[in-house]
Design a protein around this motif. Structure first.
Motif, PDB file in Angstrom:
ATOM      1  N   PRO A   6      99.688  -5.285  74.014  1.00 20.72           N
ATOM      2  CA  PRO A   6     100.287  -5.100  75.329  1.00 20.72           C
ATOM      3  C   PRO A   6     101.741  -5.072  75.403  1.00 20.72           C
ATOM      4  O   PRO A   6     102.354  -4.379  76.423  1.00 20.72           O
ATOM      5  N   MET A   7     102.377  -6.037  74.479  1.00 20.08           N
ATOM      6  CA  MET A   7     103.964  -6.054  74.636  1.00 20.08           C
ATOM      7  C   MET A   7     104.405  -4.749  74.325  1.00 20.08           C
ATOM      8  O   MET A   7     105.232  -4.508  74.452  1.00 20.08           O
ATOM      9  N   ASP A   8     103.793  -4.220  73.266  1.00 17.86           N
ATOM     10  CA  ASP A   8     104.141  -2.759  72.719  1.00 17.86           C
ATOM     11  C   ASP A   8     104.342  -1.843  73.618  1.00 17.86           C
ATOM     12  O   ASP A   8     105.265  -0.992  73.800  1.00 17.86           O
ATOM     13  N   LEU A   9     103.392  -1.828  74.459  1.00 17.17           N
ATOM     14  CA  LEU A   9     103.053  -0.854  75.785  1.00 17.17           C
ATOM     15  C   LEU A   9     104.146  -1.250  76.642  1.00 17.17           C
ATOM     16  O   LEU A   9     104.977  -0.324  77.211  1.00 17.17           O
ATOM     17  N   LEU A  10     104.463  -2.503  76.866  1.00 16.47           N
ATOM     18  CA  LEU A  10     105.461  -2.894  77.979  1.00 16.47           C
ATOM     19  C   LEU A  10     106.865  -2.548  77.663  1.00 16.47           C
ATOM     20  O   LEU A  10     107.673  -1.866  78.410  1.00 16.47           O
ATOM     21  N   VAL A  11     107.115  -2.534  76.369  1.00 16.68           N
ATOM     22  CA  VAL A  11     108.550  -2.289  75.803  1.00 16.68           C
ATOM     23  C   VAL A  11     108.741  -0.812  76.089  1.00 16.68           C
ATOM     24  O   VAL A  11     109.786  -0.273  76.285  1.00 16.68           O
TER      25      VAL A  11
ATOM     26  N   MET B  46      89.139   7.751  79.071  1.00 15.77           N
ATOM     27  CA  MET B  46      88.920   8.284  77.828  1.00 15.77           C
ATOM     28  C   MET B  46      88.012   7.621  76.775  1.00 15.77           C
ATOM     29  O   MET B  46      87.920   7.610  75.659  1.00 15.77           O
ATOM     30  N   ASN B  47      87.449   6.241  77.757  1.00 14.03           N
ATOM     31  CA  ASN B  47      86.464   5.564  76.904  1.00 14.03           C
ATOM     32  C   ASN B  47      87.285   4.631  75.767  1.00 14.03           C
ATOM     33  O   ASN B  47      86.732   4.333  74.658  1.00 14.03           O
ATOM     34  N   VAL B  48      88.429   4.452  75.904  1.00 14.21           N
ATOM     35  CA  VAL B  48      89.282   3.482  75.221  1.00 14.21           C
ATOM     36  C   VAL B  48      88.825   2.180  75.411  1.00 14.21           C
ATOM     37  O   VAL B  48      89.046   1.868  76.608  1.00 14.21           O
ATOM     38  N   ASP B  49      88.417   1.396  74.418  1.00 17.73           N
ATOM     39  CA  ASP B  49      88.066   0.020  74.891  1.00 17.73           C
ATOM     40  C   ASP B  49      89.236  -0.899  74.456  1.00 17.73           C
ATOM     41  O   ASP B  49      89.633  -0.965  73.294  1.00 17.73           O
ATOM     42  N   PHE B  50      90.037  -1.580  75.128  1.00 19.23           N
ATOM     43  CA  PHE B  50      91.349  -2.276  75.066  1.00 19.23           C
ATOM     44  C   PHE B  50      90.872  -3.810  75.067  1.00 19.23           C
ATOM     45  O   PHE B  50      90.039  -4.158  75.721  1.00 19.23           O
ATOM     46  N   ALA B  51      91.542  -4.548  74.307  1.00 19.96           N
ATOM     47  CA  ALA B  51      91.298  -6.022  74.087  1.00 19.96           C
ATOM     48  C   ALA B  51      91.672  -6.597  75.468  1.00 19.96           C
ATOM     49  O   ALA B  51      92.507  -6.211  76.264  1.00 19.96           O
ATOM     50  N   GLY B  52      91.305  -7.982  75.363  1.00 18.12           N
ATOM     51  CA  GLY B  52      91.580  -8.610  76.433  1.00 18.12           C
ATOM     52  C   GLY B  52      93.046  -8.943  76.874  1.00 18.12           C
ATOM     53  O   GLY B  52      93.278  -9.416  78.052  1.00 18.12           O
ATOM     54  N   ASP B  53      93.791  -9.047  75.881  1.00 17.11           N
ATOM     55  CA  ASP B  53      95.126  -9.472  76.058  1.00 17.11           C
ATOM     56  C   ASP B  53      95.868  -8.507  77.015  1.00 17.11           C
ATOM     57  O   ASP B  53      96.906  -8.551  77.507  1.00 17.11           O
ATOM     58  N   PHE B  54      95.442  -7.164  76.717  1.00 18.65           N
ATOM     59  CA  PHE B  54      95.845  -6.172  77.806  1.00 18.65           C
ATOM     60  C   PHE B  54      95.701  -6.273  79.196  1.00 18.65           C
ATOM     61  O   PHE B  54      96.601  -5.980  80.139  1.00 18.65           O
ATOM     62  N   ILE B  55      94.490  -6.903  79.263  1.00 19.44           N
ATOM     63  CA  ILE B  55      94.083  -7.405  80.779  1.00 19.44           C
ATOM     64  C   ILE B  55      94.757  -8.535  81.179  1.00 19.44           C
ATOM     65  O   ILE B  55      95.453  -8.502  82.376  1.00 19.44           O
ATOM     66  N   VAL B  56      95.120  -9.348  80.349  1.00 22.62           N
ATOM     67  CA  VAL B  56      95.930 -10.619  80.875  1.00 22.62           C
ATOM     68  C   VAL B  56      97.338 -10.223  80.984  1.00 22.62           C
ATOM     69  O   VAL B  56      97.959 -10.556  81.981  1.00 22.62           O
ATOM     70  N   MET B  57      97.827  -8.976  80.312  1.00 18.99           N
ATOM     71  CA  MET B  57      99.325  -8.806  80.726  1.00 18.99           C
ATOM     72  C   MET B  57      99.243  -8.046  81.964  1.00 18.99           C
ATOM     73  O   MET B  57     100.196  -8.201  82.791  1.00 18.99           O
TER      74      MET B  57
END
Length: 238
Positions: free
Chosen positions: A17-22, A54-65
């Motif tokens: 998630p930090m990568d996406l945020l940056v 797109m049916n992409v399953d993202f990890a919980g840390d993305f939700i936390v962010m």
């Protein structure tokens, strides 16, 4: 044909998630110490919603962010009273981790560039020309993954109707689509990103094509670059 549901783990595509945020901060060209939290939060949530479609399953840390950004956004919307003027900026809750992340990433990149003992002893580094079809592609740079996602998003936006697709129905598999892309690249040597998507395909096939390209990139079967001046994205078969 297969009736399986196609899912791609976001953690296999993005570093986290930090990568996406940056990426969003760089994309908006904002000061890391003065983040427009409302804009960044809305764009971050937009990316997650788009990935869900797109049916992409993202990890919980993305939700936390996402929850953290939403919490900070809500704090920023509250009126500031005189007795609270000396309180810490709520945005520092995310600014500090971003700075630490960038520092660690910078160190990791520097370490990765160092030569390992015995590495490349028996290997010949391929010349740049070996990756290129001709000299017109001299000004190519390696494309950022998020820029590739943006390019695909634009392809979807040019198609009519809802982006959500039912993958439960019978359709071409990602494996079959990879074979099709390989055939195109073996024949042409390289191809522009947008031409890898069938002209008359429905959204399901367009999405599967993109997932196939991501899978090929992950397996190092292809090299994806962007022309500095034109911005054209080109895919090379390795």
């Amino acid at each position: 044909m297969s009736s399986e549901r196609y899912e791609v783990k976001l953690m296999n595509i993005f570093e986290g998630p930090m990568d996406l945020l940056v990426y969003l901060i760089k994309k908006n060209e904002v000061d890391i110490y003065d983040i427009p939290i409302a804009v960044i939060t809305d764009q971050y949530l937009g990316y997650l919603e788009w990935m869900k479609a797109m049916n992409v399953d993202f990890a919980g840390d993305f939700i936390v962010m996402a929850a953290t950004l939403t919490h900070i956004k809500s704090k920023m919307l509250l009126p500031v009273h005189k007795d609270q003027e000396d309180e810490e900026d709520p945005r520092l809750e995310i600014t500090r981790p971003i700075i630490e992340y960038l520092q660690m990433k910078s160190v990791a990149e520097q370490l990765a560039e160092r030569n390992l003992l015995g590495e490349d002893v028996f290997l010949r580094r391929p010349a740049k020309e070996e990756f290129l079809v001709n000299r017109e592609y001299d000004e190519l740079i390696k494309i950022d993954l998020f820029e590739l996602v943006d390019a695909f998003h634009r392809i979807l936006e040019n198609m009519p109707g809802d982006h959500k697709v039912d993958f439960s129905s019978d359709r071409i598999s990602i494996k079959d689509k990879i074979s099709e892309v390989v055939d195109i690249l073996e024949k042409n040597g390289s191809e522009t990103f947008d031409r890898l998507f069938p002209a008359n395909a429905d959204k399901g096939e367009v999405i599967i094509t993109f997932l196939a390209i991501l899978e090929m990139a992950k397996l190092s079967l292809i090299r994806i670059t962007q022309h500095v001046q034109t911005g054209i994205i080109r895919v090379f078969y390795l």
